[in-house]
Design a protein around this motif. Structure first.
Motif, PDB file in Angstrom:
ATOM      1  N   UNK A  93       0.860  -1.183   0.000  1.00  0.00           N
ATOM      2  CA  UNK A  93       0.000   0.000   0.000  1.00  0.00           C
ATOM      3  C   UNK A  93       0.898   1.236   0.000  1.00  0.00           C
ATOM      4  N   UNK A  94       0.929   1.973  -1.112  1.00  0.00           N
ATOM      5  CA  UNK A  94       1.966   2.997  -1.270  1.00  0.00           C
ATOM      6  C   UNK A  94       1.856   4.150  -0.277  1.00  0.00           C
ATOM      7  N   UNK A  95       0.630   4.487   0.121  1.00  0.00           N
ATOM      8  CA  UNK A  95       0.489   5.644   1.011  1.00  0.00           C
ATOM      9  C   UNK A  95       0.230   5.232   2.459  1.00  0.00           C
ATOM     10  N   UNK A  96       0.475   3.975   2.762  1.00  0.00           N
ATOM     11  CA  UNK A  96       0.500   3.573   4.168  1.00  0.00           C
ATOM     12  C   UNK A  96       1.974   3.451   4.568  1.00  0.00           C
ATOM     13  N   UNK A 100       2.188   0.439   9.039  1.00  0.00           N
ATOM     14  CA  UNK A 100       0.770   0.193   8.735  1.00  0.00           C
ATOM     15  C   UNK A 100       0.605  -0.964   7.751  1.00  0.00           C
ATOM     16  N   UNK A 136       6.671   5.969   4.044  1.00  0.00           N
ATOM     17  CA  UNK A 136       5.553   5.487   3.234  1.00  0.00           C
ATOM     18  C   UNK A 136       6.036   4.344   2.342  1.00  0.00           C
ATOM     19  N   UNK A 138       5.316   3.425  -0.570  1.00  0.00           N
ATOM     20  CA  UNK A 138       5.570   3.740  -1.970  1.00  0.00           C
ATOM     21  C   UNK A 138       6.900   4.398  -2.231  1.00  0.00           C
ATOM     22  N   UNK A 139       7.571   4.883  -1.173  1.00  0.00           N
ATOM     23  CA  UNK A 139       8.841   5.576  -1.389  1.00  0.00           C
ATOM     24  C   UNK A 139      10.028   4.634  -1.271  1.00  0.00           C
ATOM     25  N   UNK A 140       9.772   3.354  -1.036  1.00  0.00           N
ATOM     26  CA  UNK A 140      10.886   2.424  -0.856  1.00  0.00           C
ATOM     27  C   UNK A 140      11.339   1.842  -2.192  1.00  0.00           C
ATOM     28  N   UNK A 145      10.438  -3.061  -1.079  1.00  0.00           N
ATOM     29  CA  UNK A 145       9.001  -3.304  -1.214  1.00  0.00           C
ATOM     30  C   UNK A 145       8.695  -4.807  -1.214  1.00  0.00           C
TER      31      UNK A 145
END
Lengths: 238, 328
Positions: A93-96, A100, A136, A138-140, A145
């Motif tokens: 989940x990119x924005x978790x 989370x 977040x 999505x930033x990895x 990921x």
């Protein structure tokens, strides 16, 4: 039933609309095995996993888990019986936040202590995740990921872990790390169903393998035997 | 001209904030549903309207049994708003179950048209019941908060005029702010809020995490609709008279607020609502002064829609559009 297989598919047929994606898949996974399903793009590898986890419904055939019929179980219940599915492309989940994402994996668990101890366990496998807890998802990087996606699945404490192309798009050194962890999980008793395009590496760690082609299993056997099979060498290992 | 603007500023801010929080709460209903289903739930304005009618009904019943005169107005108000929001919460959940869920995999346009159909349906059902019971579809409610409040803003700065408002404005402002805070907490700090965000980001994968996606969608509709219904009660408390069509313009303005903030972004909807409320009140107070009488206060609505058009042309992702770049 009397079946001893942890996971068993019999004559499973799946359709997307009118297009038949699986044309009668038979396969099984025994306790403590690493089984790999290899095949080219569009052969039906992902569909097989999605059908098992209940993301798509099969039209015919049966799926059993430890002898129980789970053919028509919806996805959110399949994970409860003990099958975790790490989807293709990781799908974190990119924005978790990383934390989370992991908590979502333990969504069905109410006991905070259980969640905490499972999270600790995930950090033992992937110490990197602990450093990035508040970042977040999505930033990895892609490798991180993938670690998160596997870690998230481990939060369910599954008996069967299904991985859909965990090596996709990753640097060889990262792929090696991921495969080491898969082996490690297997050593601890987890049964693994591994879908891969990277046939060489998958067969290398697998006990048994299946080759899928246009929705059908065309070959099966012990991992090392398949590796030396000429057909496979020509089609997938060249 | 500047003197007039400054003089009316305190009043503009008070009125604008109050209107803005109302837009903000309704905008959240749009943005939550969009975030999770990519559906613009045009029936949401009518949920708001239904909340106002349910609240009024409860209020009329309470006053007819003499309950109102025996308890403090604030207690009656709390009872009314709780009943109305629970009822509209279930109404929204039911609409999703009956009208939208069977179309989950249909083209988006079909669901959109269904939403418009549902909104007409609600308007006419409410109008039918209202006319049946009272003979008129415009319904007035006894007012709960009537004290006049005189805010001496002129003592802060001599150029300021004083702000005048009814105590109901204060109730609206406070209740709406409480709702915004509670909702923000719910979405960002609770387990179900987290599930909601997960489903909004990737429904398919959320289902692999033992999240019952249908249940999360139901909860989303319940929360969004309950907020919308509660705001309907606020509207009723503030203006006293309601009709089955109040949801339309307000709904579209709240939708504009959601687009302005970046549709799907809850905090964005809050900011968008406040901005539009403030701008609209600013326009109402100053438009005729600025244009030397060419445009009167009645042109204030143009502002909201001009903003909508401008946002869609120049910044379609809104002020707070997706901040995180997704890496694959």
């Amino acid at each position: 039933m009397g079946s001893t297989h942890v996971l068993e598919l019999k004559n499973v047929e799946t359709y997307y609309g009118k297009i038949q994606a699986l044309k009668g898949i038979d396969l099984y996974v025994d306790k403590g095995e690493i089984v790999t399903l290899i095949g080219s793009n569009g052969a039906g590898k992902s569909t097989t996993l999605k059908t098992i986890s209940g993301q798509v419904k099969s039209k015919n055939g049966s799926i059993h888990y430890n002898g129980d019929d789970i053919t028509s179980l919806p996805a959110h219940k399949t994970s409860l019986v003990g099958i975790a599915h790490v989807p293709e492309g990781r799908r974190i989940f990119p924005r978790l936040s990383v934390k989370e994402n992991l908590l979502i994996g333990a969504f069905s668990i109410k006991d905070k202590k259980v969640i905490e101890s499972r999270m600790k366990r995930v950090f033992e496998y992937f110490p990197r995740l602990k450093e990035r807890l508040d970042q977040k998802g999505g930033t990895m990087s892609g490798g991180e990921q993938q670690m998160l996606a596997i870690g998230r699945a481990l939060m369910m404490k599954p008996d069967v872990l299904m991985l859909d192309e965990p090596s996709m798009g990753l640097a060889p050194i990262i792929v090696e790390q991921i495969f080491d962890i898969i082996k490690e999980l297997n050593n601890q008793g987890m049964s693994i169903l591994l879908v891969e395009q990277n046939a060489y590496q998958a067969l290398h760690i697998a006990d048994r393998g299946y080759v899928i082609q246009t929705g059908q299993i065309v070959l099966e056997g012990v991992g090392t035997e398949l590796m030396t099979n000429r057909q496979i060498q020509e089609a997938y290992l060249a | 001209m500047l003197a007039h603007i400054i003089q009316t500023l305190p009043q503009v801010i008070v009125d604008g904030l109050t209107l803005g929080v109302v837009y903000a709460v309704v905008a959240i209903g749009y943005t939550m549903v969009y975030g999770i289903l990519e559906l613009i739930n045009f029936a949401h304005g009518e949920i708001f309207m239904s909340g106002a009618f349910i609240g009024t009904t409860v209020l009329l019943i309470l006053s007819s049994v003499g309950f109102l005169s025996s308890v403090p107005a604030i207690l009656a108000f709390i009872i009314i708003i709780v009943i109305a929001s629970i009822a509209t919460g279930f109404l929204g959940m039911g609409i999703e179950r009956v009208a939208y869920r069977p179309l989950r995999n249909a083209p988006k346009l079909i669901t959109l048209i269904t939403a418009i159909g549902v909104s007409f349906l609600l308007q006419d059902i409410v109008r039918f019941i209202a006319e049946l019971k009272t003979g008129n579809y415009i319904v007035s409610a006894p007012s709960l908060f009537n004290e006049k409040i005189h805010l001496k803003t002129s003592s802060i700065l001599p150029q300021f005029g004083d702000a005048l408002f009814k105590s109901s404005f204060l109730v609206v402002l406070i209740v709406a702010i409480i709702m915004l805070i509670v909702l923000d907490f719910f979405v960002n700090r609770t387990k179900w809020g987290m599930a909601m965000r997960a489903v909004a980001q990737d429904r398919e994968t959320a289902s692999l995490m033992s999240i019952n996606v249908n249940k999360v969608i139901s909860v989303t509709f319940f929360v969004g609709s309950a907020l919308g219904g509660a705001t309907g009660v606020l509207f009723m408390v503030q203006y006293g008279s309601i009709d089955p069509y109040i949801g339309f313009i307000l709904g579209i303005k709240a939708f504009t607020a959601a687009v302005l903030g970046g549709i799907g972004n809850i905090r964005g909807a809050m900011v968008g609502g406040l901005l539009i409320g403030l701008l609209e009140m600013f326009a109402a107070a100053n438009l005729s002064t600025i244009t030397h009488g060419a445009f009167g206060a009645e042109y204030k609505d143009i502002f909201a829609f001009a903003i909508l058009i401008a946002v869609l042309i120049f910044k379609p992702e809104g002020l707070f559009g997706k901040a995180v770049v997704e890496k694959v």
